[in-house]
Design a protein around this motif. Structure first.
Motif, PDB file in Angstrom:
ATOM      1  N   VAL A 120       0.935  -1.118  -0.103  1.00 16.89           N
ATOM      2  CA  VAL A 120       0.020   0.011  -0.079  1.00 16.89           C
ATOM      3  C   VAL A 120       0.907   1.195   0.076  1.00 16.89           C
ATOM      4  O   VAL A 120       0.721   2.204  -0.723  1.00 16.89           O
ATOM      5  N   SER A 121       1.702   1.238   0.988  1.00 17.26           N
ATOM      6  CA  SER A 121       2.572   2.163   0.998  1.00 17.26           C
ATOM      7  C   SER A 121       4.237   1.912   1.792  1.00 17.26           C
ATOM      8  O   SER A 121       4.161   0.920   2.705  1.00 17.26           O
ATOM      9  N   ARG A 122       5.095   2.779   1.503  1.00 16.31           N
ATOM     10  CA  ARG A 122       6.508   2.446   2.242  1.00 16.31           C
ATOM     11  C   ARG A 122       6.468   3.856   3.185  1.00 16.31           C
ATOM     12  O   ARG A 122       6.836   4.792   2.845  1.00 16.31           O
ATOM     13  N   LEU A 123       6.533   3.483   4.350  1.00 15.34           N
ATOM     14  CA  LEU A 123       6.631   4.523   5.402  1.00 15.34           C
ATOM     15  C   LEU A 123       8.125   4.795   5.828  1.00 15.34           C
ATOM     16  O   LEU A 123       8.475   6.138   5.827  1.00 15.34           O
ATOM     17  N   LEU A 124       9.002   3.770   5.713  1.00 11.04           N
ATOM     18  CA  LEU A 124      10.314   4.061   6.128  1.00 11.04           C
ATOM     19  C   LEU A 124      11.034   3.203   5.252  1.00 11.04           C
ATOM     20  O   LEU A 124      10.414   2.083   4.569  1.00 11.04           O
ATOM     21  N   PRO A 125      12.331   3.088   5.164  1.00 12.79           N
ATOM     22  CA  PRO A 125      13.148   2.435   4.326  1.00 12.79           C
ATOM     23  C   PRO A 125      12.949   0.759   4.552  1.00 12.79           C
ATOM     24  O   PRO A 125      12.862  -0.215   4.165  1.00 12.79           O
ATOM     25  N   ASP A 126      12.670   0.591   6.106  1.00 12.81           N
ATOM     26  CA  ASP A 126      12.475  -0.916   6.640  1.00 12.81           C
ATOM     27  C   ASP A 126      10.903  -1.009   7.072  1.00 12.81           C
ATOM     28  O   ASP A 126      10.601  -2.121   7.712  1.00 12.81           O
ATOM     29  N   THR A 127       9.892  -0.156   6.611  1.00  9.34           N
ATOM     30  CA  THR A 127       8.585  -0.414   7.152  1.00  9.34           C
ATOM     31  C   THR A 127       7.812  -0.171   6.089  1.00  9.34           C
ATOM     32  O   THR A 127       7.539   0.851   5.317  1.00  9.34           O
ATOM     33  N   TYR A 128       6.639  -1.043   6.069  1.00  9.87           N
ATOM     34  CA  TYR A 128       5.577  -0.979   4.762  1.00  9.87           C
ATOM     35  C   TYR A 128       4.302  -0.969   5.531  1.00  9.87           C
ATOM     36  O   TYR A 128       4.246  -1.759   6.224  1.00  9.87           O
ATOM     37  N   VAL A 129       3.094  -0.782   4.770  1.00 13.62           N
ATOM     38  CA  VAL A 129       1.913  -0.814   5.016  1.00 13.62           C
ATOM     39  C   VAL A 129       1.548  -1.723   3.936  1.00 13.62           C
ATOM     40  O   VAL A 129       1.879  -1.459   2.701  1.00 13.62           O
ATOM     41  N   LEU A 130       0.909  -2.876   4.234  1.00 12.39           N
ATOM     42  CA  LEU A 130       0.599  -3.813   3.250  1.00 12.39           C
ATOM     43  C   LEU A 130      -0.830  -4.462   3.412  1.00 12.39           C
ATOM     44  O   LEU A 130      -1.151  -4.418   4.592  1.00 12.39           O
ATOM     45  N   ASP A 131      -1.503  -4.725   2.212  1.00 12.16           N
ATOM     46  CA  ASP A 131      -2.626  -5.557   2.430  1.00 12.16           C
ATOM     47  C   ASP A 131      -2.453  -6.988   2.564  1.00 12.16           C
ATOM     48  O   ASP A 131      -1.814  -7.542   1.470  1.00 12.16           O
ATOM     49  N   LEU A 132      -2.908  -7.584   3.517  1.00 14.69           N
ATOM     50  CA  LEU A 132      -2.604  -9.096   3.470  1.00 14.69           C
ATOM     51  C   LEU A 132      -3.995  -9.886   3.193  1.00 14.69           C
ATOM     52  O   LEU A 132      -4.883  -9.384   3.724  1.00 14.69           O
ATOM     53  N   ALA A 133      -3.788 -10.758   2.509  1.00 13.82           N
ATOM     54  CA  ALA A 133      -4.946 -11.796   2.219  1.00 13.82           C
ATOM     55  C   ALA A 133      -4.663 -13.262   2.479  1.00 13.82           C
ATOM     56  O   ALA A 133      -3.495 -13.661   1.860  1.00 13.82           O
ATOM     57  N   ALA A 134      -5.467 -13.991   3.175  1.00 12.52           N
ATOM     58  CA  ALA A 134      -4.996 -15.237   3.368  1.00 12.52           C
ATOM     59  C   ALA A 134      -6.405 -15.858   3.675  1.00 12.52           C
ATOM     60  O   ALA A 134      -7.495 -15.384   4.090  1.00 12.52           O
TER      61      ALA A 134
END
Length: 110
Positions: free
Chosen positions: A68-82
């Motif tokens: 979804v977005s990259r907040l920091l070089p080591d942190t992401y906002v992700l949509d998870l589907a499972a």
């Protein structure tokens, strides 16, 4: 002229009210049409990570991850589907190279 002095105070009052609204905990993961649950998560890696590392994490944990977005070089906002978001989140947390994985929730001071 009196209204000019009240506009900043009104703006500050509205901002304070918006910040003071009670926030609920994370909403329950929504079931997708395919029988999968979907949940937005924040994943922090132990070091800077590129989109290839997110793809490798998805493959290793058996979940579908969409950036979804990259907040920091080591942190992401992700949509998870499972099939099971709770189990998938536990697999993300246990994956090599992952420092933290948490549901994306609104946070407020206690």
């Amino acid at each position: 002229m009196l209204w000019r002095s009240r506009v900043p105070a009104l703006g500050l009052a509205l901002l304070a009210q918006a910040c003071a609204q009670p926030q609920t905990n994370a909403p329950a993961p929504a079931p997708a049409a395919t029988g999968e649950c979907q949940q937005r998560v924040i994943v922090s890696f132990q070091s800077a990570a590129g989109s290839d590392m997110v793809a490798a994490l998805a493959t290793a944990t058996g979940v579908r991850l969409t950036v979804v977005s990259r907040l920091l070089p080591d942190t992401y906002v992700l949509d998870l589907a499972a099939a099971d978001c709770g189990a998938a989140l536990q697999r993300l947390r246990a994956a090599a190279g992952v420092r933290a994985a948490d549901p994306d929730t609104r946070r407020h001071p206690h």
